[in-house]
Design a protein around this motif. Structure first.
Motif, PDB file in Angstrom:
ATOM      1  N   GLN A  14      36.661 -46.105  61.956  1.00 33.16           N
ATOM      2  CA  GLN A  14      38.015 -46.017  62.504  1.00 33.16           C
ATOM      3  C   GLN A  14      38.560 -44.600  62.368  1.00 33.16           C
ATOM      4  OE1 GLN A  14      40.223 -49.039  60.385  1.00 33.16           O
ATOM      5  NE2 GLN A  14      39.662 -50.661  61.836  1.00 33.16           N
ATOM      6  N   GLN A  15      38.310 -43.971  61.225  1.00 30.96           N
ATOM      7  CA  GLN A  15      38.767 -42.597  61.022  1.00 30.96           C
ATOM      8  C   GLN A  15      38.062 -41.642  61.986  1.00 30.96           C
ATOM      9  OE1 GLN A  15      41.219 -41.617  59.137  1.00 30.96           O
ATOM     10  NE2 GLN A  15      41.616 -43.530  58.078  1.00 30.96           N
ATOM     11  N   ILE A  16      36.771 -41.834  62.153  1.00 38.90           N
ATOM     12  CA  ILE A  16      36.021 -40.990  63.088  1.00 38.90           C
ATOM     13  C   ILE A  16      36.540 -41.186  64.512  1.00 38.90           C
ATOM     14  CG2 ILE A  16      33.748 -40.637  64.142  1.00 38.90           C
ATOM     15  CD1 ILE A  16      32.532 -41.337  61.393  1.00 38.90           C
ATOM     16  N   TYR A  17      36.813 -42.437  64.870  1.00 35.60           N
ATOM     17  CA  TYR A  17      37.291 -42.721  66.225  1.00 35.60           C
ATOM     18  C   TYR A  17      38.644 -42.050  66.486  1.00 35.60           C
ATOM     19  CZ  TYR A  17      38.049 -45.358  70.522  1.00 35.60           C
ATOM     20  OH  TYR A  17      38.258 -45.703  71.828  1.00 35.60           O
ATOM     21  N   ARG A  18      39.518 -42.051  65.489  1.00 35.04           N
ATOM     22  CA  ARG A  18      40.809 -41.377  65.651  1.00 35.04           C
ATOM     23  C   ARG A  18      40.616 -39.880  65.881  1.00 35.04           C
ATOM     24  NH1 ARG A  18      42.415 -44.701  61.022  1.00 35.04           N
ATOM     25  NH2 ARG A  18      43.625 -46.485  61.763  1.00 35.04           N
ATOM     26  N   LYS A  19      39.690 -39.292  65.133  1.00 30.41           N
ATOM     27  CA  LYS A  19      39.397 -37.867  65.310  1.00 30.41           C
ATOM     28  C   LYS A  19      38.850 -37.594  66.710  1.00 30.41           C
ATOM     29  CE  LYS A  19      40.231 -36.213  61.085  1.00 30.41           C
ATOM     30  NZ  LYS A  19      41.131 -35.077  60.779  1.00 30.41           N
ATOM     31  N   SER A  32      37.212 -32.214  62.030  1.00 28.40           N
ATOM     32  CA  SER A  32      36.122 -32.469  61.090  1.00 28.40           C
ATOM     33  C   SER A  32      36.068 -33.944  60.737  1.00 28.40           C
ATOM     34  CB  SER A  32      36.310 -31.644  59.809  1.00 28.40           C
ATOM     35  OG  SER A  32      35.305 -31.986  58.860  1.00 28.40           O
ATOM     36  N   ILE A  33      34.847 -34.505  60.786  1.00 25.68           N
ATOM     37  CA  ILE A  33      34.632 -35.882  60.336  1.00 25.68           C
ATOM     38  C   ILE A  33      33.802 -35.886  59.048  1.00 25.68           C
ATOM     39  CG2 ILE A  33      34.857 -36.895  62.634  1.00 25.68           C
ATOM     40  CD1 ILE A  33      31.756 -37.038  62.741  1.00 25.68           C
ATOM     41  N   GLU A  34      33.698 -34.740  58.412  1.00 30.02           N
ATOM     42  CA  GLU A  34      32.863 -34.602  57.216  1.00 30.02           C
ATOM     43  C   GLU A  34      33.173 -35.644  56.129  1.00 30.02           C
ATOM     44  OE1 GLU A  34      31.674 -33.504  53.291  1.00 30.02           O
ATOM     45  OE2 GLU A  34      33.751 -33.323  54.013  1.00 30.02           O
ATOM     46  N   PRO A  35      34.471 -35.970  55.862  1.00 26.98           N
ATOM     47  CA  PRO A  35      34.739 -36.954  54.800  1.00 26.98           C
ATOM     48  C   PRO A  35      34.250 -38.360  55.116  1.00 26.98           C
ATOM     49  CG  PRO A  35      36.700 -35.643  55.310  1.00 26.98           C
ATOM     50  CD  PRO A  35      35.710 -35.399  56.405  1.00 26.98           C
ATOM     51  N   TYR A  36      33.931 -38.639  56.379  1.00 23.13           N
ATOM     52  CA  TYR A  36      33.622 -40.005  56.794  1.00 23.13           C
ATOM     53  C   TYR A  36      32.160 -40.201  57.191  1.00 23.13           C
ATOM     54  CZ  TYR A  36      38.555 -39.034  57.471  1.00 23.13           C
ATOM     55  OH  TYR A  36      39.841 -38.583  57.294  1.00 23.13           O
ATOM     56  N   LEU A  37      31.307 -39.206  56.945  1.00 26.70           N
ATOM     57  CA  LEU A  37      29.916 -39.295  57.369  1.00 26.70           C
ATOM     58  C   LEU A  37      29.129 -40.308  56.532  1.00 26.70           C
ATOM     59  CD1 LEU A  37      29.012 -35.523  57.878  1.00 26.70           C
ATOM     60  CD2 LEU A  37      29.722 -37.189  59.611  1.00 26.70           C
TER      61      LEU A  37
END
Length: 206
Positions: A14-19, A32-37
């Motif tokens: 969900q966090q990646i999708y928002r980004k 950056s999606i680094e925290p969610y990888l």
């Protein structure tokens, strides 16, 4: 030592999708999606950012295609995790590029991917490409100047490790608007940037 949280298939996607939505709404913006990888080490199979984006974007309702040295293993792994089906390049909704391609290979890919139809332009492919670096500050690599919806004036971004053939072939396939393909760029450290088919690349420099 910082504790790394296990990948949560619901919360993190969900966090990646928002980004991603933010990137699509503001073409050329680097997030950056680094925290969610994902934390599993599949570097020899597929990079963590591309794998995380696959978890986010594909499901039973869409199909995907992988171009990498370990294509069959990567497609099988993504299927196990998402239940999305692997498809031939000309049928796939999402195309994940997991290795560097030559100019002729890029041309072949772009000649085959779905570009939609006049009746259903949204039935086109999204191509996901990993590059070395992405930045909106002057740096190494190709300078890309973007204009179009979601951009106030122009936006300049720099992509290192992205062959200029991607831009040249994109221009051809997107020339008959509303037909065309969307592109998502990512780096091994989790930066992402989107170039929707509605975005114009005014010029590019190496």
């Amino acid at each position: 030592m910082t504790k790394v949280e296990p990948f949560d298939a619901v919360i993190h996607t969900q966090q990646i999708y928002r980004k991603l939505l933010d990137c699509m709404a503001r073409p050329g913006k680097v997030n950056s999606i680094e925290p969610y990888l994902v934390q599993e080490d599949h570097e020899n199979l597929f990079s963590k950012p591309l794998l995380s984006l696959a978890y986010t974007l594909v499901d039973r309702e869409v199909s995907f295609h992988v171009i990498s040295d370990l294509k069959e293993k990567a497609e099988q792994y993504i299927y196990w995790q998402t239940f999305s089906r692997a498809a031939e390049l000309h049928e796939a909704h999402y195309v994940f590029i997991g290795k560097q391609l030559s100019d002729s290979e890029i041309q072949s890919v772009m000649n085959e991917v779905k570009a939609g139809t006049l009746e259903d332009p949204h039935l086109s492919a999204t191509i996901l490409i990993q590059v070395n670096t992405l930045t909106d500050s002057p740096g190494d690599g190709m300078k890309i100047k973007l204009t179009g919806p979601g951009i106030q004036g122009t936006r300049e971004v720099y992509a290192d490790g992205m062959p200029s053939a991607w831009i040249a072939e994109r221009k051809k396939i997107n020339s008959e608007f509303p037909l065309g393909v969307d592109m998502i760029l990512t780096t091994s450290s989790g930066e992402i940037m989107a170039i929707p088919r509605t975005t114009l690349i005014e010029k590019e420099e190496i």
